[in-house]
Motif scaffolding. Structure first.
Motif, PDB file in Angstrom:
ATOM      1  N   UNK A 142       0.804  -1.264   0.028  1.00 44.49           N
ATOM      2  CA  UNK A 142       0.053  -0.015   0.062  1.00 44.49           C
ATOM      3  C   UNK A 142       0.706   1.452  -0.019  1.00 44.49           C
ATOM      4  N   UNK A 172      21.105   2.023  17.233  1.00 43.44           N
ATOM      5  CA  UNK A 172      22.107   0.670  17.072  1.00 43.44           C
ATOM      6  C   UNK A 172      21.760   0.437  15.673  1.00 43.44           C
ATOM      7  N   UNK A 196      19.308   8.423   9.937  1.00 46.31           N
ATOM      8  CA  UNK A 196      18.402   7.835  10.935  1.00 46.31           C
ATOM      9  C   UNK A 196      18.465   8.666  12.343  1.00 46.31           C
ATOM     10  N   UNK A 211      18.617   7.085  19.260  1.00 42.45           N
ATOM     11  CA  UNK A 211      17.834   6.448  20.448  1.00 42.45           C
ATOM     12  C   UNK A 211      17.098   5.293  19.571  1.00 42.45           C
ATOM     13  N   UNK A 212      17.630   4.916  18.250  1.00 41.32           N
ATOM     14  CA  UNK A 212      16.728   3.791  17.927  1.00 41.32           C
ATOM     15  C   UNK A 212      17.524   2.521  17.477  1.00 41.32           C
ATOM     16  N   UNK A 213      16.712   1.542  17.292  1.00 45.00           N
ATOM     17  CA  UNK A 213      17.318   0.140  17.214  1.00 45.00           C
ATOM     18  C   UNK A 213      16.947  -0.405  15.759  1.00 45.00           C
ATOM     19  N   UNK A 254      11.407   2.276   4.586  1.00 47.07           N
ATOM     20  CA  UNK A 254      12.186   1.167   5.448  1.00 47.07           C
ATOM     21  C   UNK A 254      11.493  -0.207   5.236  1.00 47.07           C
ATOM     22  N   UNK A 295      11.699  -3.875   6.307  1.00 44.10           N
ATOM     23  CA  UNK A 295      11.957  -4.755   7.450  1.00 44.10           C
ATOM     24  C   UNK A 295      12.164  -6.114   6.964  1.00 44.10           C
ATOM     25  N   UNK A 305      10.099  -9.354   8.659  1.00 44.42           N
ATOM     26  CA  UNK A 305       8.717  -9.442   8.695  1.00 44.42           C
ATOM     27  C   UNK A 305       8.484  -9.049   7.247  1.00 44.42           C
ATOM     28  N   UNK A 330       7.944  -6.355   5.490  1.00 43.49           N
ATOM     29  CA  UNK A 330       7.178  -5.106   5.571  1.00 43.49           C
ATOM     30  C   UNK A 330       7.980  -3.978   5.144  1.00 43.49           C
ATOM     31  N   UNK A 339       7.610   0.096   4.826  1.00 40.07           N
ATOM     32  CA  UNK A 339       6.724   1.352   5.181  1.00 40.07           C
ATOM     33  C   UNK A 339       7.465   2.444   4.962  1.00 40.07           C
ATOM     34  N   UNK A 389       8.092   6.015   6.334  1.00 39.46           N
ATOM     35  CA  UNK A 389       8.018   6.879   7.591  1.00 39.46           C
ATOM     36  C   UNK A 389       8.137   8.570   7.115  1.00 39.46           C
ATOM     37  N   UNK A 442       7.989  10.638   9.770  1.00 38.90           N
ATOM     38  CA  UNK A 442       8.484  11.352  10.894  1.00 38.90           C
ATOM     39  C   UNK A 442       9.753  11.561  10.729  1.00 38.90           C
ATOM     40  N   UNK A 496      12.362   9.977  13.168  1.00 40.13           N
ATOM     41  CA  UNK A 496      12.881   8.726  13.062  1.00 40.13           C
ATOM     42  C   UNK A 496      13.717   8.526  11.843  1.00 40.13           C
ATOM     43  N   UNK A 497      13.380   8.822  10.428  1.00 40.49           N
ATOM     44  CA  UNK A 497      14.204   8.851   9.536  1.00 40.49           C
ATOM     45  C   UNK A 497      13.983  10.113   8.573  1.00 40.49           C
TER      46      UNK A 497
END
Lengths: 131, 356
Positions: free
Chosen positions: B21, B264, B276, B279-281, B292, B294, B297, B299, B301, B303, B305, B308-309
């Motif tokens: 999507x 990380x 990036x 404080x992200x993993x 992004x 993954x 999974x 997946x 997506x 992002x 925001x 985050x990225x």
């Protein structure tokens, strides 16, 4: 005397992003008041979440903890799970496949935890002997 | 040897599944095409051109399809940009005919995508030894989009490109190769290539220098003194690694990418111009701009925001039409000599670097 905890299942909106997050917290805040609030957040409709959404989740968890309550997550879609893991908050919450399982978990004694420690105390061979 | 090469860059393959999507618009510019995206500091296109030159192929033409982006070429490479109205294969066919007229006896026609290592000399000997006009490379996984074609046959038959199996009886002749091949069909292949390169399983050498064994860094890298790099990893040109960040397990940060403090990055490819947050993993992922993937999974997506990225691709690359400094002609392809960044004229690419 038997006591049952009242568990509230809150269906989350489709988007838990910056624009919607504060409004959502305002809706949830009254549910977090009182003694031992037990909440389940149903994520089945959520399609979009950002860092503001994550902050609201943490705030809800914090408020629940302050009142000795708990907050569990149910039906978390993979897209949201990615964000929760990315922001390292996933491990702070208990996750369930559906809201019913999450609600049930509030009423269940954590047998699996007990069994785990029991298995360590009694090796398999001993367990068989004890029937 | 009078051998030329025509490298065709199409729009695909797309790495985003069709059912996904993910909606692409200007807020979410499409990523660079796979052959043009830098991997360990250099694109597949650049590596292929360099390899062909080393093997003695002097006449190299690159045909880029509509929407190609971020191409940085070596010297003396003829570039043809086929805009939306021109099929790249038609442009390639025209080039091929022209090369034949200039005395080229054998031409290499390849679709850029897969990364291949083999001896061109051996394959050329095979082609000539069999006396057939069309030879196609095969590896253990099947046919590769790499052909040798003879000028005389092409001129007499009027063969349309691309070559299709079964169109001519007994052709193409299958030439098996045993060298390293990575088809780069999806993001998992990309991760595999990075791992193989960092483990020196192939000749895909990272650009830059080894700071310590297994830790490759390129020019202009800024690493905070409290950051930790656990070999093998690669940090591309002008990358930034924030305080207390950890980069580990075959991760590669491509040029102008960055990682915020405390983040990380584990078994992940961060593609050019991707920053990036803190404080992200990030684990088992391929990230390009806002996109992004993954891998666990499966997946994809987007992002939006920036905490985050962030996609830090220069604006003129995202919307080249608004900044175009090169002419685009609808009817005929444009040819330029020694050009850099045809992107600027060709527009953003539709092929994206993710696939489920």
């Amino acid at each position: 005397m038997a006591t049952t905890r009242r568990v509230i299942v809150k269906h989350l909106p489709e988007s838990l992003s910056r624009e919607r997050a504060h409004q959502f917290f305002a809706e949830v805040a009254p549910l977090l008041e009182g003694d031992r609030p037990s909440l389940v957040f149903d994520f089945s409709a959520v399609r979009d979440m950002d860092s503001a959404g994550v902050e609201v989740l943490l705030r809800c968890m914090e408020e629940a903890m302050k009142s000795n309550g708990d907050l569990k997550l149910a039906a978390v879609p993979p897209q949201v799970a990615v964000i929760l893991e990315l922001t390292q908050v996933s491990r702070l919450f208990e996750h369930f496949e559906n809201p019913a399982d999450a609600v049930e978990s509030y009423h269940r004694f954590p047998v699996h935890a007990f069994q785990q420690s029991n298995t360590q105390l009694f090796p398999a061979s001993l367990e068989e002997n004890h029937g | 040897m009078s051998v030329s090469a025509i490298l065709v860059i199409g729009d695909g393959p797309s790495f985003v599944p069709a059912k996904n999507n993910v909606h692409r618009d200007r807020r979410y510019p499409a990523a660079a095409s796979m052959p043009c995206t830098e991997i360990l500091g250099q694109s597949i296109l650049d590596r292929t051109v360099t390899r062909l030159r080393k093997e003695g192929v002097d006449t190299i033409s690159v045909v880029a399809g509509p929407g190609s982006s971020s191409l940085a070429f070596g010297e003396n490479v003829e570039i043809t940009v086929a805009d939306g109205s021109i099929d790249p294969w038609r442009a390639a066919q025209r080039l091929l005919r022209e090369q034949m007229e200039h005395g080229i006896q054998t031409a290499i026609v390849m679709v850029l995508g897969a990364y291949m290592e083999f001896s061109l000399k051996d394959v050329l000997e095979f082609h000539r030894g069999h006396g057939q006009p069309l030879t196609q490379l095969f590896d253990a996984g099947g046919p590769l989009e790499f052909w040798f074609v003879d000028a005389k046959w092409l001129g007499s038959e009027g063969v349309p490109l691309p070559f299709r199996e079964g169109e001519f009886l007994g052709l193409p002749v299958a030439c098996p190769i045993s060298g390293y091949v990575n088809r780069l069909e999806n993001a998992r292949d990309l991760r595999r290539l990075v791992q193989d390169a960092l483990l020196a399983r192939c000749d895909f050498l990272p650009r830059g220098r080894q700071l310590r064994p297994g830790i490759w860094i390129d020019d202009g890298v800024r690493i905070h003194r409290t950051a930790r790099l656990v070999a093998p990893v690669y940090l591309g040109r002008s990358t930034k690694v924030g305080a207390s960040a950890v980069i580990t397990r075959f991760s590669n940060l491509e040029k102008h990418s960055g990682v915020g403090h405390g983040t990380i990055v584990d078994a992940t490819s961060i593609l050019p111009h991707t920053v990036m947050g803190s404080g992200l993993d990030v684990s088992h992922a391929v990230i390009e701009g806002n996109q992004f993937l993954d891998l666990r999974r499966n997946v994809v997506l987007q992002i939006a925001d920036p905490k985050l990225v962030r996609d830090t691709t220069p604006r003129r690359w995202r919307n080249p039409a608004a900044y175009s400094d090169l002419p685009l002609v609808g009817e005929a392809p444009i040819e330029m000599e020694n050009s850099h960044y045809i992107t600027r004229a060709a527009g953003r690419l539709s092929g994206v670097f993710f696939k489920g």
